[in-house]
Design a protein around this motif. Structure first.
Motif, PDB file in Angstrom:
ATOM      1  N   ILE A 132       7.803   6.857   3.190  1.00 39.30           N
ATOM      2  CA  ILE A 132       8.975   6.594   2.354  1.00 39.30           C
ATOM      3  C   ILE A 132       8.695   5.120   1.553  1.00 39.30           C
ATOM      4  O   ILE A 132       8.867   4.864   0.664  1.00 39.30           O
ATOM      5  N   LEU A 133       8.040   4.121   2.605  1.00 31.11           N
ATOM      6  CA  LEU A 133       7.883   2.802   1.825  1.00 31.11           C
ATOM      7  C   LEU A 133       7.051   3.011   0.921  1.00 31.11           C
ATOM      8  O   LEU A 133       7.021   2.331  -0.261  1.00 31.11           O
ATOM      9  N   GLU A 134       5.825   3.602   1.111  1.00 27.96           N
ATOM     10  CA  GLU A 134       4.639   3.827   0.191  1.00 27.96           C
ATOM     11  C   GLU A 134       5.115   4.621  -1.083  1.00 27.96           C
ATOM     12  O   GLU A 134       4.762   4.291  -2.516  1.00 27.96           O
ATOM     13  N   ASN A 135       5.904   5.564  -0.930  1.00 22.67           N
ATOM     14  CA  ASN A 135       6.744   6.265  -2.004  1.00 22.67           C
ATOM     15  C   ASN A 135       7.351   5.539  -3.001  1.00 22.67           C
ATOM     16  O   ASN A 135       7.513   5.541  -4.092  1.00 22.67           O
ATOM     17  N   ASN A 136       8.354   4.655  -2.310  1.00 20.03           N
ATOM     18  CA  ASN A 136       9.099   3.736  -3.198  1.00 20.03           C
ATOM     19  C   ASN A 136       8.434   2.906  -3.882  1.00 20.03           C
ATOM     20  O   ASN A 136       8.774   2.642  -4.985  1.00 20.03           O
ATOM     21  N   THR A 137       7.389   2.238  -3.250  1.00 18.49           N
ATOM     22  CA  THR A 137       6.583   1.399  -3.739  1.00 18.49           C
ATOM     23  C   THR A 137       5.842   2.070  -5.045  1.00 18.49           C
ATOM     24  O   THR A 137       5.565   1.588  -6.096  1.00 18.49           O
ATOM     25  N   MET A 138       5.250   2.924  -4.651  1.00 18.66           N
ATOM     26  CA  MET A 138       4.603   3.956  -5.868  1.00 18.66           C
ATOM     27  C   MET A 138       5.351   3.998  -7.211  1.00 18.66           C
ATOM     28  O   MET A 138       4.988   3.920  -8.380  1.00 18.66           O
ATOM     29  N   LYS A 141       8.185   2.431  -8.072  1.00 19.31           N
ATOM     30  CA  LYS A 141       8.319   0.937  -8.758  1.00 19.31           C
ATOM     31  C   LYS A 141       6.866   0.906  -9.645  1.00 19.31           C
ATOM     32  O   LYS A 141       7.077   0.232 -10.808  1.00 19.31           O
ATOM     33  N   ILE A 142       5.835   1.107  -9.214  1.00 19.80           N
ATOM     34  CA  ILE A 142       4.597   0.798  -9.939  1.00 19.80           C
ATOM     35  C   ILE A 142       4.521   1.825 -10.861  1.00 19.80           C
ATOM     36  O   ILE A 142       4.385   1.302 -12.169  1.00 19.80           O
ATOM     37  N   GLU A 150      -0.549  -0.432  -1.513  1.00 16.27           N
ATOM     38  CA  GLU A 150      -0.920  -1.276  -0.818  1.00 16.27           C
ATOM     39  C   GLU A 150      -0.995  -2.788  -1.512  1.00 16.27           C
ATOM     40  O   GLU A 150      -1.105  -3.805  -0.675  1.00 16.27           O
ATOM     41  N   SER A 151      -1.246  -2.684  -2.808  1.00 17.97           N
ATOM     42  CA  SER A 151      -1.092  -3.852  -3.640  1.00 17.97           C
ATOM     43  C   SER A 151       0.103  -4.748  -3.301  1.00 17.97           C
ATOM     44  O   SER A 151       0.162  -5.950  -3.724  1.00 17.97           O
ATOM     45  N   ILE A 152       1.012  -3.923  -3.131  1.00 18.44           N
ATOM     46  CA  ILE A 152       2.669  -4.578  -2.892  1.00 18.44           C
ATOM     47  C   ILE A 152       2.891  -4.808  -1.360  1.00 18.44           C
ATOM     48  O   ILE A 152       3.306  -5.911  -0.918  1.00 18.44           O
ATOM     49  N   THR A 153       2.803  -3.654  -0.344  1.00 15.31           N
ATOM     50  CA  THR A 153       3.166  -3.692   0.595  1.00 15.31           C
ATOM     51  C   THR A 153       1.960  -4.177   1.586  1.00 15.31           C
ATOM     52  O   THR A 153       2.555  -4.643   2.800  1.00 15.31           O
ATOM     53  N   GLY A 154       0.756  -4.290   1.307  1.00 17.31           N
ATOM     54  CA  GLY A 154      -0.253  -4.773   2.358  1.00 17.31           C
ATOM     55  C   GLY A 154      -0.777  -3.557   2.932  1.00 17.31           C
ATOM     56  O   GLY A 154      -0.147  -2.445   2.981  1.00 17.31           O
ATOM     57  N   ASP A 155      -1.768  -3.739   3.584  1.00 17.05           N
ATOM     58  CA  ASP A 155      -2.154  -2.631   4.513  1.00 17.05           C
ATOM     59  C   ASP A 155      -1.671  -2.565   5.888  1.00 17.05           C
ATOM     60  O   ASP A 155      -1.454  -3.359   6.543  1.00 17.05           O
ATOM     61  N   ILE A 156      -0.970  -1.512   6.094  1.00 14.78           N
ATOM     62  CA  ILE A 156       0.042  -1.149   7.292  1.00 14.78           C
ATOM     63  C   ILE A 156      -0.692  -0.201   8.055  1.00 14.78           C
ATOM     64  O   ILE A 156      -0.612   0.986   7.728  1.00 14.78           O
ATOM     65  N   PRO A 157      -1.301  -0.608   9.363  1.00 12.62           N
ATOM     66  CA  PRO A 157      -2.019   0.202  10.199  1.00 12.62           C
ATOM     67  C   PRO A 157      -0.892   1.316  10.830  1.00 12.62           C
ATOM     68  O   PRO A 157       0.162   0.826  11.029  1.00 12.62           O
ATOM     69  N   PRO A 158      -1.355   2.489  11.049  1.00 12.94           N
ATOM     70  CA  PRO A 158      -0.555   3.535  11.521  1.00 12.94           C
ATOM     71  C   PRO A 158       0.104   3.261  12.966  1.00 12.94           C
ATOM     72  O   PRO A 158       1.219   3.752  13.013  1.00 12.94           O
ATOM     73  N   ASP A 159      -0.256   2.368  13.731  1.00 13.89           N
ATOM     74  CA  ASP A 159       0.256   1.786  15.036  1.00 13.89           C
ATOM     75  C   ASP A 159       1.523   0.955  14.657  1.00 13.89           C
ATOM     76  O   ASP A 159       1.945   0.479  15.616  1.00 13.89           O
TER      77      ASP A 159
END
Length: 161
Positions: A71-77, A79-80, A53-62
Motif C-alpha cells: 500500500i505504501l509503495e503503491n501510494n508513493t508510486m 504520487k511520483i 524507495e526514492s521517497i520511502t527509503g528501503d524498508i526491509p520485509p521484516d
C-alpha cells in the motif's frame, strides 16, 4: 542505502538503491538481449521497481507487513507518476502493476534479476570478509526465487566465484 546490508551485516557504506537498480539494469539488458525478451519493457520495469524507495527509503520485509508495504509503495508510486504527462502515467502504471502482481514474463524475469543482483552483491560482501553465515539468508532467498534456467545457472556461477 539498502537497509538489509546495514541491518544484517552492519555495513557502514552499503550498496544504495541506485547502485542496485543500475546493476539490475545492466544485468537485465544483457540477459534480455541474449534471451530475446522485450528488453525495453524489462528495463522500464527495472527502473520503476524500486522508484518509490526514492521517497520511502528501503524498508526491509521484516520491518513492515507485506500488505502495508505494498500500500505504501503503491501510494508513493502514484504520487511520483502523477507528476508525469497522462500518457506516461498510464504506461508506467501498467508496468508497475505488472511488476507488483508478477503477472507477465518480463515481471517474472525482473523479480528474479532482483534476487540475482542481491546474490551478486552478497558474494561481493562475502569476498570482502563479511560473515558467510549472515549472508546465507540472502543466498537462500535468491536460491528459492530464481527459477529461470539461465538465471539459475548464473546464480550458481556467482556462488562458485
Amino acid at each position: 542505502m539498502r537497509r538489509g546490508w546495514i541491518d544484517k551485516l552492519s555495513i557502514n557504506h552499503p550498496e544504495s538503491v541506485a547502485d542496485h537498480s543500475f546493476s539490475m539494469a545492466i544485468m537485465g539488458m544483457i540477459f534480455s538481449d541474449l534471451e530475446n525478451y522485450n528488453t525495453e519493457k524489462i528495463l522500464k520495469i527495472i527502473l520503476l521497481h524500486d522508484l518509490s524507495e526514492s521517497i520511502t527509503g528501503d524498508i526491509p520485509p521484516d520491518q513492515i507487513l507485506k500488505n502495508e508495504k505494498t500500500i505504501l509503495e503503491n501510494n508513493t508510486m502514484e504520487k511520483i507518476l502523477n507528476n508525469l504527462p497522462e500518457s506516461l502515467q498510464k504506461q508506467y502504471s501498467v508496468l508497475w502493476d505488472e511488476y507488483q502482481l508478477n503477472n507477465s514474463k518480463e515481471a517474472k524475469i525482473v523479480h528474479q534479476l532482483d534476487k540475482l543482483e542481491m546474490a551478486l552483491q552478497a558474494k561481493i560482501y562475502s569476498n570482502e570478509g563479511y560473515s558467510k553465515e549472515k549472508l546465507d539468508s540472502f543466498f537462500n532467498s535468491a536460491k528459492n526465487e530464481i527459477t529461470t534456467p539461465k538465471l539459475l545457472e548464473m546464480f550458481k556461477k556467482i556462488l562458485e566465484k
